[in-house]
Design a protein around this motif. Structure first.
Motif, PDB file in Angstrom:
ATOM      1  N   ILE A   1       0.814  -0.785   0.181  1.00  7.65           N
ATOM      2  CA  ILE A   1       0.074  -0.237   0.227  1.00  7.65           C
ATOM      3  C   ILE A   1       1.058   1.012   0.082  1.00  7.65           C
ATOM      4  O   ILE A   1       1.480   1.487   0.783  1.00  7.65           O
ATOM      5  N   PRO A   2       1.097   2.273  -1.286  1.00 11.99           N
ATOM      6  CA  PRO A   2       1.444   3.220  -0.805  1.00 11.99           C
ATOM      7  C   PRO A   2       1.498   4.494   0.107  1.00 11.99           C
ATOM      8  O   PRO A   2       0.154   4.446   0.691  1.00 11.99           O
ATOM      9  N   GLU A   3       2.226   4.569   0.219  1.00 12.43           N
ATOM     10  CA  GLU A   3       1.975   5.543   1.605  1.00 12.43           C
ATOM     11  C   GLU A   3       1.218   7.016   1.845  1.00 12.43           C
ATOM     12  O   GLU A   3       0.557   7.298   2.675  1.00 12.43           O
TER      13      GLU A   3
ATOM     14  N   LEU B   1      -1.866   5.378   3.042  1.00 11.80           N
ATOM     15  CA  LEU B   1      -2.207   5.340   3.737  1.00 11.80           C
ATOM     16  C   LEU B   1      -2.405   6.199   4.955  1.00 11.80           C
ATOM     17  O   LEU B   1      -2.973   6.167   5.733  1.00 11.80           O
ATOM     18  N   VAL B   2      -2.300   7.508   4.563  1.00 10.12           N
ATOM     19  CA  VAL B   2      -2.195   8.839   5.602  1.00 10.12           C
ATOM     20  C   VAL B   2      -3.579   8.977   5.431  1.00 10.12           C
ATOM     21  O   VAL B   2      -4.429   9.909   6.299  1.00 10.12           O
ATOM     22  N   THR B   3      -4.916   8.847   4.330  1.00  8.37           N
ATOM     23  CA  THR B   3      -6.568   8.579   4.630  1.00  8.37           C
ATOM     24  C   THR B   3      -6.456   7.641   5.122  1.00  8.37           C
ATOM     25  O   THR B   3      -7.936   7.438   5.054  1.00  8.37           O
ATOM     26  N   CYS B   4      -6.336   6.221   5.938  1.00  4.19           N
ATOM     27  CA  CYS B   4      -6.740   5.614   6.594  1.00  4.19           C
ATOM     28  C   CYS B   4      -7.333   5.540   7.917  1.00  4.19           C
ATOM     29  O   CYS B   4      -6.797   6.766   8.438  1.00  4.19           O
ATOM     30  N   GLY B   5      -7.957   5.109   8.305  1.00  3.74           N
ATOM     31  CA  GLY B   5      -9.160   5.419   9.420  1.00  3.74           C
ATOM     32  C   GLY B   5      -9.405   6.720   9.258  1.00  3.74           C
ATOM     33  O   GLY B   5      -9.874   6.332   8.891  1.00  3.74           O
ATOM     34  N   ALA B   6      -9.430   7.549  10.780  1.00  3.59           N
ATOM     35  CA  ALA B   6      -9.977   8.823  10.503  1.00  3.59           C
ATOM     36  C   ALA B   6      -9.189   9.578  11.017  1.00  3.59           C
ATOM     37  O   ALA B   6      -9.816  11.032  10.962  1.00  3.59           O
ATOM     38  N   ALA B   7      -8.305   9.781  10.255  1.00  6.37           N
ATOM     39  CA  ALA B   7      -7.220  11.041   9.004  1.00  6.37           C
ATOM     40  C   ALA B   7      -7.472  11.474   8.707  1.00  6.37           C
ATOM     41  O   ALA B   7      -7.547  12.825   8.506  1.00  6.37           O
ATOM     42  N   ASP B   8      -9.065  10.599   8.049  1.00  7.66           N
ATOM     43  CA  ASP B   8      -9.355  11.577   6.042  1.00  7.66           C
ATOM     44  C   ASP B   8     -10.259  11.897   6.551  1.00  7.66           C
ATOM     45  O   ASP B   8     -10.738  10.280   6.452  1.00  7.66           O
TER      46      ASP B   8
ATOM     47  N   THR C   1      -9.421  -3.072   4.671  1.00  9.06           N
ATOM     48  CA  THR C   1      -8.672  -2.997   2.901  1.00  9.06           C
ATOM     49  C   THR C   1      -7.824  -1.432   2.974  1.00  9.06           C
ATOM     50  O   THR C   1      -6.798  -1.860   2.198  1.00  9.06           O
ATOM     51  N   CYS C   2      -8.267  -0.496   3.614  1.00  8.32           N
ATOM     52  CA  CYS C   2      -7.154   0.463   2.767  1.00  8.32           C
ATOM     53  C   CYS C   2      -5.829   0.510   3.711  1.00  8.32           C
ATOM     54  O   CYS C   2      -4.863   0.634   2.952  1.00  8.32           O
ATOM     55  N   ALA C   3      -5.639  -0.150   4.620  1.00  3.85           N
ATOM     56  CA  ALA C   3      -4.069  -0.641   4.803  1.00  3.85           C
ATOM     57  C   ALA C   3      -2.725  -2.073   4.460  1.00  3.85           C
ATOM     58  O   ALA C   3      -2.297  -1.430   4.858  1.00  3.85           O
ATOM     59  N   LEU C   4      -4.254  -2.989   4.538  1.00  3.97           N
ATOM     60  CA  LEU C   4      -3.841  -4.061   4.193  1.00  3.97           C
ATOM     61  C   LEU C   4      -3.880  -4.271   3.362  1.00  3.97           C
ATOM     62  O   LEU C   4      -3.254  -5.759   1.758  1.00  3.97           O
ATOM     63  N   GLY C   5      -5.034  -4.208   2.278  1.00  2.00           N
ATOM     64  CA  GLY C   5      -5.531  -4.454   1.377  1.00  2.00           C
ATOM     65  C   GLY C   5      -6.992  -5.757   1.260  1.00  2.00           C
ATOM     66  O   GLY C   5      -7.464  -6.219   2.784  1.00  2.00           O
ATOM     67  N   ILE C   6      -7.766  -5.783   0.623  1.00  2.00           N
ATOM     68  CA  ILE C   6      -9.132  -6.532   0.807  1.00  2.00           C
ATOM     69  C   ILE C   6      -8.783  -8.098   0.994  1.00  2.00           C
ATOM     70  O   ILE C   6      -9.603  -8.577   1.493  1.00  2.00           O
ATOM     71  N   HIS C   7      -7.360  -8.510   0.446  1.00  2.00           N
ATOM     72  CA  HIS C   7      -7.476  -9.634   0.459  1.00  2.00           C
ATOM     73  C   HIS C   7      -7.179 -10.297   2.417  1.00  2.00           C
ATOM     74  O   HIS C   7      -7.165 -11.532   2.859  1.00  2.00           O
TER      75      HIS C   7
ATOM     76  N   PRO D   1      -3.781   3.552  11.003  1.00  4.95           N
ATOM     77  CA  PRO D   1      -3.392   1.981  10.670  1.00  4.95           C
ATOM     78  C   PRO D   1      -2.189   2.170   9.674  1.00  4.95           C
ATOM     79  O   PRO D   1      -2.536   2.999   8.617  1.00  4.95           O
ATOM     80  N   HIS D   2      -1.404   0.913  10.086  1.00  4.40           N
ATOM     81  CA  HIS D   2      -0.264   0.935   9.523  1.00  4.40           C
ATOM     82  C   HIS D   2       0.327  -0.615   8.853  1.00  4.40           C
ATOM     83  O   HIS D   2      -0.224  -1.601  10.197  1.00  4.40           O
ATOM     84  N   PRO D   3       0.674  -1.192   8.111  1.00  5.46           N
ATOM     85  CA  PRO D   3       0.744  -2.606   8.001  1.00  5.46           C
ATOM     86  C   PRO D   3       1.219  -2.916   8.786  1.00  5.46           C
ATOM     87  O   PRO D   3       1.614  -3.954   8.906  1.00  5.46           O
ATOM     88  N   ASP D   4       2.982  -1.825   9.185  1.00  6.02           N
ATOM     89  CA  ASP D   4       3.494  -2.494  10.348  1.00  6.02           C
ATOM     90  C   ASP D   4       3.465  -2.933  11.970  1.00  6.02           C
ATOM     91  O   ASP D   4       3.271  -3.399  12.741  1.00  6.02           O
ATOM     92  N   GLN D   5       1.825  -2.193  11.966  1.00  3.65           N
ATOM     93  CA  GLN D   5       0.836  -3.055  13.029  1.00  3.65           C
ATOM     94  C   GLN D   5      -0.430  -3.726  12.847  1.00  3.65           C
ATOM     95  O   GLN D   5      -1.128  -3.858  13.467  1.00  3.65           O
ATOM     96  N   LEU D   6       0.352  -5.195  12.089  1.00  3.66           N
ATOM     97  CA  LEU D   6      -0.724  -6.193  11.492  1.00  3.66           C
ATOM     98  C   LEU D   6      -1.996  -6.789  13.046  1.00  3.66           C
ATOM     99  O   LEU D   6      -2.474  -6.444  12.803  1.00  3.66           O
TER     100      LEU D   6
END
Length: 465
Positions: free
Chosen positions: A170-172, A175-182, A284-290, A342-347
């Motif tokens: 997921i491009p950075e 990621l900045v738009t994920c969650g309640a950030a945006d 979905t936003c930070a990890l992907g729909i899978h 949310p960030h992929p590093d925080q799985l």
């Protein structure tokens, strides 16, 4: 050697497991897979609005004219039609099939409850046991098997979507738009959702159609048609539609029911948030729909386990303590979700929230149903009709504003309803503690054994869909 009635219970349970493996998986994916113009959550809103309408009049008519077995088949066909609508998703396919599913949902569950009740009474008569004991045993078997549908349906979606060779990091900037950030109204999240290859979507939906058709075949081939003769008394005991319809609204004169409306609607709000918002704006936003399937598997497994656990603990802890635990868990999650980026590093965190949510939802479901049964022992059918109506209204409202409000505002609304619930529920609980509602007299059960056992089944019918 298992009895014929026990065999029928297993057949219905496996049929529902197969059917809701498909529907549960599709429901979890709607906000991500059909995100264009909020089409997916709009279809879910239509489903629950249709369930509200169908529950008012369709079940008695269909069960009386078709019988339980063929009403089950009709309801399952309605559910499978929704899977076909997802093959080529669009407003002209999803919305009509959502209406069809909603109209078939209430008859499906009512027929299941009727069939299990009749089977329990027949088996109890053969064994010389109390009918309600066998009925409760049959419902326990059913829900033990049925609850695992959330695990299998979401596992299927994750395994299939995980084969996508185009999965990329997921491009950075996303990621900045994920969650309640945006605010999602600029469709920053929706527009950047990387959908799996269309081939995989068709494979998944095709599998869901397959297990749905399998559910229909299981019922058609293996389920005995026992109710044409033996359930006539059950059907004849149903009140006329208008009398039942008015009874639902007459009960609103009871201030206790009015006071419980926030609690009941919150149940719909919190369930819709996890399946509609968390899956889209976090997983979905930070990890992907899978990853949606794995996240919802965690929710389903925790929910099922805690439903069993808290059902056993409730007699020792009381309802109020469990409700407090659920409120604290949801309150903590809502506050954390407002600030978590949310960030992929925080799985592991992606699974902590649905696990806590599943624990809390188990309490909201089991204890709210129990509370309605305690408060309104002489108006069970009307009380649980109100329960389903107000809970479904919570679903409808939450899904309806999903595409019009920012995630931050949705969390604030959820928090506001939770706070209102925390304020209003203790009033009813305190009054019940000071003035306990007398149970139905023992003589009523002894003098009208069959009618009472049927009425008990209605409780379970009204609380599950």
């Amino acid at each position: 050697m298992i009895s014929r009635n026990f065999k029928n219970i297993l057949v219905i349970s496996i049929g529902f497991l197969s059917l809701f493996t498909a529907y549960g998986g599709l429901q979890s994916l709607q906000s991500s897979l059909n995100a264009e113009e909020g089409m997916g959550v709009a279809s879910l809103s239509v489903i629950y609005a249709s369930i509200i309408i169908s529950s008012m009049f369709l079940p008695p008519i269909m069960i009386k004219n078709l019988g339980c077995k063929w009403t089950l088949v009709f309801g399952m066909v309605c559910y499978v039609s929704y899977s076909f609508g997802n093959l080529y998703p669009g407003w002209y396919t999803l919305i009509p099939t959502s209406v069809i599913l909603g109209l078939g949902g209430s008859p499906l569950w009512s027929a299941k409850c009727t069939y299990l009740t009749i089977s329990g009474n027949i088996q109890a008569a053969k064994e010389g046991k109390k009918g309600s004991d066998v009925i409760n045993q049959y419902f326990g078997i059913f829900f033990f098997i049925f609850q695992s549908a959330a695990v299998w349906g979401n596992l299927m979606s994750s395994l299939i979507f995980g084969q996508d060779t185009d999965i990329a990091d997921i491009p950075e900037e996303q990621l900045v738009t994920c969650g309640a950030a945006d605010c999602g109204l600029n469709v920053s999240v929706v527009g950047t959702v990387i959908k799996p290859a269309q081939r995989l979507v068709w494979i998944l939906v095709g599998c869901y159609i397959g297990v749905g058709v399998l559910a229909i075949l299981i019922i058609v081939i293996f389920l005995d048609n026992i109710d044409r003769e033996r359930s006539s008394e059950f059907r004849e005991n149903r009140e006329p539609f208008f009398k039942t319809f008015l009874a639902t609204f007459r009960l609103l004169k009871d201030w206790r029911l009015l006071t419980l409306i926030p609690l009941t609607m919150y149940s719909g709000f919190e369930q819709s948030f996890l399946s509609g918002e968390y899956t889209k704006n976090y997983a979905t936003c930070a990890l992907g729909i899978h990853f949606v399937g794995y996240v919802m598997m965690c929710f389903g497994a925790t929910n099922s386990l805690c439903s069993f656990l808290f059902g056993r603990l409730a007699p020792y802890t009381g309802r109020a303590a469990l409700f407090l635990l659920a409120a604290v868990a949801n309150f903590s999650c809502i506050i954390a979700l407002l600030y978590w980026r949310p960030h992929p590093d925080q799985l592991p965190l992606f699974f902590v929230f649905p696990a806590l949510w599943g624990m809390a939802d188990a309490i909201w479901q089991t204890q709210t149903n129990a509370l309605y049964g305690v408060l309104f022992p002489r108006d069970k059918e009307a009380a649980f009709a109100n329960y389903r109506m107000w809970e479904s209204l919570g679903f409808v409202i939450a899904f309806a504003y999903s595409t019009f409000l920012c995630l931050e505002y949705k969390l604030y609304i959820l928090l506001a309803v939770l706070i209102l619930t925390v304020i209003t529920y203790p009033i009813v609980e305190y009054y019940e503690h000071k003035h306990p509602t007398p149970p139905i007299e023992k003589g009523t059960y002894e003098g009208h054994k069959d009618a009472t056992e049927v009425d008990e089944s209605k409780i379970i019918c009204q609380t599950q869909m």
